[in-house]
Scaffold this active site. Structure first.
Site, PDB file in Angstrom:
ATOM      1  N   LYS A 128       0.800  -1.220   0.000  1.00 39.37           N
ATOM      2  CA  LYS A 128       0.000   0.000   0.000  1.00 39.37           C
ATOM      3  C   LYS A 128       0.836   1.275   0.000  1.00 39.37           C
ATOM      4  O   LYS A 128       0.334   2.329  -0.373  1.00 39.37           O
ATOM      5  CB  LYS A 128      -0.959  -0.001   1.194  1.00 39.37           C
ATOM      6  CG  LYS A 128      -2.083  -1.029   1.065  1.00 39.37           C
ATOM      7  CD  LYS A 128      -3.068  -0.897   2.213  1.00 39.37           C
ATOM      8  CE  LYS A 128      -4.266  -1.805   2.009  1.00 39.37           C
ATOM      9  NZ  LYS A 128      -5.307  -1.589   3.024  1.00 39.37           N
ATOM     10  N   ASN A 171      -4.900   1.714  -1.844  1.00 39.14           N
ATOM     11  CA  ASN A 171      -5.450   0.348  -1.836  1.00 39.14           C
ATOM     12  C   ASN A 171      -6.100  -0.015  -3.161  1.00 39.14           C
ATOM     13  O   ASN A 171      -6.562  -1.134  -3.337  1.00 39.14           O
ATOM     14  CB  ASN A 171      -6.431   0.130  -0.672  1.00 39.14           C
ATOM     15  CG  ASN A 171      -7.804   0.686  -0.973  1.00 39.14           C
ATOM     16  OD1 ASN A 171      -7.920   1.712  -1.647  1.00 39.14           O
ATOM     17  ND2 ASN A 171      -8.834   0.029  -0.483  1.00 39.14           N
ATOM     18  N   ALA A 191      -2.132   2.331  15.285  1.00 43.45           N
ATOM     19  CA  ALA A 191      -1.446   3.436  14.590  1.00 43.45           C
ATOM     20  C   ALA A 191      -0.839   2.950  13.284  1.00 43.45           C
ATOM     21  O   ALA A 191       0.136   3.505  12.801  1.00 43.45           O
ATOM     22  CB  ALA A 191      -0.361   4.019  15.502  1.00 43.45           C
ATOM     23  N   ALA A 203      -4.174   1.007   8.380  1.00 40.71           N
ATOM     24  CA  ALA A 203      -5.637   1.118   8.408  1.00 40.71           C
ATOM     25  C   ALA A 203      -6.058   2.279   9.299  1.00 40.71           C
ATOM     26  O   ALA A 203      -7.009   3.009   8.997  1.00 40.71           O
ATOM     27  CB  ALA A 203      -6.249  -0.189   8.907  1.00 40.71           C
ATOM     28  N   ARG A 245       0.253   0.150  21.048  1.00 39.85           N
ATOM     29  CA  ARG A 245       1.303  -0.602  21.742  1.00 39.85           C
ATOM     30  C   ARG A 245       2.626   0.164  21.700  1.00 39.85           C
ATOM     31  O   ARG A 245       3.350   0.242  22.679  1.00 39.85           O
ATOM     32  CB  ARG A 245       1.458  -1.973  21.059  1.00 39.85           C
ATOM     33  CG  ARG A 245       2.605  -2.794  21.594  1.00 39.85           C
ATOM     34  CD  ARG A 245       2.670  -4.129  20.916  1.00 39.85           C
ATOM     35  NE  ARG A 245       2.931  -4.018  19.475  1.00 39.85           N
ATOM     36  CZ  ARG A 245       3.057  -5.049  18.668  1.00 39.85           C
ATOM     37  NH1 ARG A 245       2.932  -6.283  19.127  1.00 39.85           N
ATOM     38  NH2 ARG A 245       3.288  -4.880  17.371  1.00 39.85           N
ATOM     39  N   THR A 246       2.933   0.751  20.530  1.00 34.94           N
ATOM     40  CA  THR A 246       4.148   1.555  20.383  1.00 34.94           C
ATOM     41  C   THR A 246       3.695   3.016  20.350  1.00 34.94           C
ATOM     42  O   THR A 246       3.323   3.527  19.299  1.00 34.94           O
ATOM     43  CB  THR A 246       4.875   1.181  19.068  1.00 34.94           C
ATOM     44  OG1 THR A 246       4.921  -0.247  18.963  1.00 34.94           O
ATOM     45  CG2 THR A 246       6.266   1.747  19.005  1.00 34.94           C
ATOM     46  N   LEU A 292     -12.134  -3.113  13.074  1.00 33.44           N
ATOM     47  CA  LEU A 292     -11.815  -3.306  11.655  1.00 33.44           C
ATOM     48  C   LEU A 292     -11.573  -4.768  11.317  1.00 33.44           C
ATOM     49  O   LEU A 292     -11.681  -5.174  10.162  1.00 33.44           O
ATOM     50  CB  LEU A 292     -10.570  -2.480  11.273  1.00 33.44           C
ATOM     51  CG  LEU A 292     -10.837  -1.084  10.726  1.00 33.44           C
ATOM     52  CD1 LEU A 292     -11.754  -0.278  11.608  1.00 33.44           C
ATOM     53  CD2 LEU A 292      -9.539  -0.344  10.498  1.00 33.44           C
TER      54      LEU A 292
HETATM   55  P1  NAP Z   1      -0.443  -2.565  10.317  1.00 24.84           P
HETATM   56  O1  NAP Z   1      -0.129  -1.353   9.518  1.00 24.84           O
HETATM   57  O2  NAP Z   1       0.530  -3.690  10.363  1.00 24.84           O
HETATM   58  O3  NAP Z   1      -0.714  -2.066  11.853  1.00 24.84           O
HETATM   59  C1  NAP Z   1      -0.950  -3.017  12.857  1.00 24.84           C
HETATM   60  C2  NAP Z   1      -1.432  -2.317  14.136  1.00 24.84           C
HETATM   61  O4  NAP Z   1      -1.758  -3.340  15.091  1.00 24.84           O
HETATM   62  C3  NAP Z   1      -0.373  -1.436  14.807  1.00 24.84           C
HETATM   63  O5  NAP Z   1      -1.019  -0.395  15.524  1.00 24.84           O
HETATM   64  C4  NAP Z   1       0.284  -2.434  15.765  1.00 24.84           C
HETATM   65  O6  NAP Z   1       0.901  -1.799  16.881  1.00 24.84           O
HETATM   66  C5  NAP Z   1      -0.924  -3.190  16.253  1.00 24.84           C
HETATM   67  N1  NAP Z   1      -0.589  -4.523  16.746  1.00 24.84           N
HETATM   68  C6  NAP Z   1      -0.207  -5.604  16.019  1.00 24.84           C
HETATM   69  N2  NAP Z   1      -0.011  -6.656  16.827  1.00 24.84           N
HETATM   70  C7  NAP Z   1      -0.253  -6.222  18.111  1.00 24.84           C
HETATM   71  C8  NAP Z   1      -0.231  -6.852  19.393  1.00 24.84           C
HETATM   72  N3  NAP Z   1       0.095  -8.136  19.526  1.00 24.84           N
HETATM   73  N4  NAP Z   1      -0.567  -6.101  20.469  1.00 24.84           N
HETATM   74  C9  NAP Z   1      -0.913  -4.799  20.359  1.00 24.84           C
HETATM   75  N5  NAP Z   1      -0.950  -4.145  19.164  1.00 24.84           N
HETATM   76  C10 NAP Z   1      -0.631  -4.856  18.050  1.00 24.84           C
HETATM   77  O7  NAP Z   1      -1.821  -3.231   9.873  1.00 24.84           O
HETATM   78  P2  NAP Z   1      -3.090  -2.475   9.221  1.00 24.84           P
HETATM   79  O8  NAP Z   1      -2.999  -2.493   7.747  1.00 24.84           O
HETATM   80  O9  NAP Z   1      -3.270  -1.170   9.909  1.00 24.84           O
HETATM   81  O10 NAP Z   1      -4.272  -3.492   9.596  1.00 24.84           O
HETATM   82  C11 NAP Z   1      -4.734  -3.604  10.939  1.00 24.84           C
HETATM   83  C12 NAP Z   1      -5.989  -4.493  10.984  1.00 24.84           C
HETATM   84  O11 NAP Z   1      -7.035  -3.865  10.264  1.00 24.84           O
HETATM   85  C13 NAP Z   1      -5.788  -5.878  10.372  1.00 24.84           C
HETATM   86  O12 NAP Z   1      -6.429  -6.831  11.199  1.00 24.84           O
HETATM   87  C14 NAP Z   1      -6.499  -5.798   9.050  1.00 24.84           C
HETATM   88  O13 NAP Z   1      -7.030  -7.047   8.617  1.00 24.84           O
HETATM   89  C15 NAP Z   1      -7.616  -4.836   9.403  1.00 24.84           C
HETATM   90  N6  NAP Z   1      -8.135  -4.155   8.206  1.00 24.84           N
HETATM   91  C16 NAP Z   1      -9.440  -4.351   7.902  1.00 24.84           C
HETATM   92  C17 NAP Z   1      -9.968  -3.741   6.786  1.00 24.84           C
HETATM   93  C18 NAP Z   1     -11.409  -3.960   6.462  1.00 24.84           C
HETATM   94  O14 NAP Z   1     -11.788  -3.665   5.327  1.00 24.84           O
HETATM   95  N7  NAP Z   1     -12.212  -4.425   7.398  1.00 24.84           N
HETATM   96  C19 NAP Z   1      -9.166  -2.914   5.983  1.00 24.84           C
HETATM   97  C20 NAP Z   1      -7.839  -2.711   6.335  1.00 24.84           C
HETATM   98  C21 NAP Z   1      -7.323  -3.351   7.457  1.00 24.84           C
HETATM   99  P3  NAP Z   1       2.443  -1.317  16.799  1.00 24.84           P
HETATM  100  O15 NAP Z   1       2.440   0.029  16.139  1.00 24.84           O
HETATM  101  O16 NAP Z   1       2.863  -1.265  18.232  1.00 24.84           O
HETATM  102  O17 NAP Z   1       3.186  -2.370  15.997  1.00 24.84           O
END
Ligand code: NAP
Length: 265
Positions: free
Chosen positions: A60, A80, A121, A124, A145-146, A208
């Site tokens: 992305k 996206n 953060a 998404a 978390r961070t 989400l």
């Molecule tokens: P990303 O950029 O990798 O961000 C992941 C986020 O989750 C960060 O804030 C990370 O915190 C946190 N995280 C991950 N593992 C953790 C843990 N064990 N404990 C606490 N915090 C944790 O991912 P993203 O693209 O934003 O996606 C996030 C979620 O949204 C995914 O589940 C994805 O499937 C979902 N999503 C859904 C849609 C939809 O259409 N429904 C669209 C997009 C995304 P840190 O900053 O501390 O690493």
């Protein structure tokens, strides 16, 4: 759909349920592509029959090097969906609008004036923040978390809080948006943060994560009297917006949601 081969495994069923409404003139498929291969993968796809491409993790951000982005995609910092206009790729982001469409469709209410708490953060989260800010919330508090990643996203008047303050930050009619990947299959027994035993009146909880739907965190919110919004609606509506951008067809969301839910069972 290009990106991680394990991401969004259900997208083809979702898209075909939309194309069935337009006489099935289009076809959607997934291909696993790493960032270093994106340029070559896009070049292979270009042709008279190609309309566009959906992108997921980890493409992305790298996509900005291969297209002219919309103002919305630039503000969010992520792309996206891509559209081939016959000469070059245009980039857009339909995630934030998809979430907002789902919020309006399923909850029939508005965000303006509410206190908003956002968990996460990541990418998404940035799309959600962009849309939420346009709705003029009363205030916005981030948890992550961070914490420094969350601090880097702050705009004037917004702040980062510690997880231990979550219960105290809840307020009547507040909106809590869970954008982390915590609670996603196969870790569906985890929650990003525990809810207090009782909630202020009128809390709305949005997660989400769509697999499972609802998540444990959302079930716990519902048991405490909150209105809830699962991640399926966002997935459906970001696809509706992308399909409209590619084809001009505005598919109905209900058959797409039904196809998605059937594929998740
Ligand atoms: P990303 O950029 O990798 O961000 C992941 C986020 O989750 C960060 O804030 C990370 O915190 C946190 N995280 C991950 N593992 C953790 C843990 N064990 N404990 C606490 N915090 C944790 O991912 P993203 O693209 O934003 O996606 C996030 C979620 O949204 C995914 O589940 C994805 O499937 C979902 N999503 C859904 C849609 C939809 O259409 N429904 C669209 C997009 C995304 P840190 O900053 O501390 O690493």
């Amino acid at each position: 759909l290009l990106g991680s081969p394990v991401a969004h495994a259900r997208s083809p069923q979702l898209h075909q349920a939309a194309y069935a409404q337009g006489g099935q003139r289009w076809h959607f498929e997934r291909r696993g592509v790493v960032p270093e291969r994106l340029e070559a993968a896009l070049a292979e796809l270009v042709g008279p029959n190609l309309l566009g491409v959906n992108l997921t993790l980890p493409l992305k951000e790298v996509a900005f090097s291969h297209c002219s982005p919309s103002a919305e995609a630039s503000s969010i910092g992520a792309i996206n969906c891509l559209r081939w206009n016959g000469q070059h790729w245009e980039g857009h982001n339909s995630d934030g609008q998809g979430w907002l469409d789902s919020f309006h469709e399923e909850l029939g209410t508005t965000i303006g004036g509410r206190k908003v708490l956002v968990l996460g953060a990541g990418g998404a989260c940035r799309a959600i923040l962009h849309k939420v800010r346009q709705q003029q919330p009363a205030s916005l508090v981030l948890f992550n978390r961070t914490p420094e990643r969350a601090r880097a996203l702050l705009q004037e008047g917004e702040r980062v809080a510690d997880w231990s303050e979550f219960g105290d930050e809840l307020a009547p009619h507040c909106l809590v948006i869970q954008t982390t990947s915590v609670g996603m299959w196969p870790h569906q027994d985890q929650v990003a943060v525990e809810w207090p035993d009782s909630l202020p009146s009128g809390v709305i909880a949005s997660d989400l994560v769509y697999n499972p739907s609802p998540t444990l965190w959302l079930q716990q919110a519902s048991e405490r009297g909150a209105r809830t919004l699962d991640g399926c609606g966002m997935l459906v509506h970001q696809a509706v917006r992308a399909i409209e951008w590619w084809t001009g067809l505005k598919p109905k969301s209900a058959p797409m949601r039904a196809a998605l839910l059937a594929s998740l069972r």
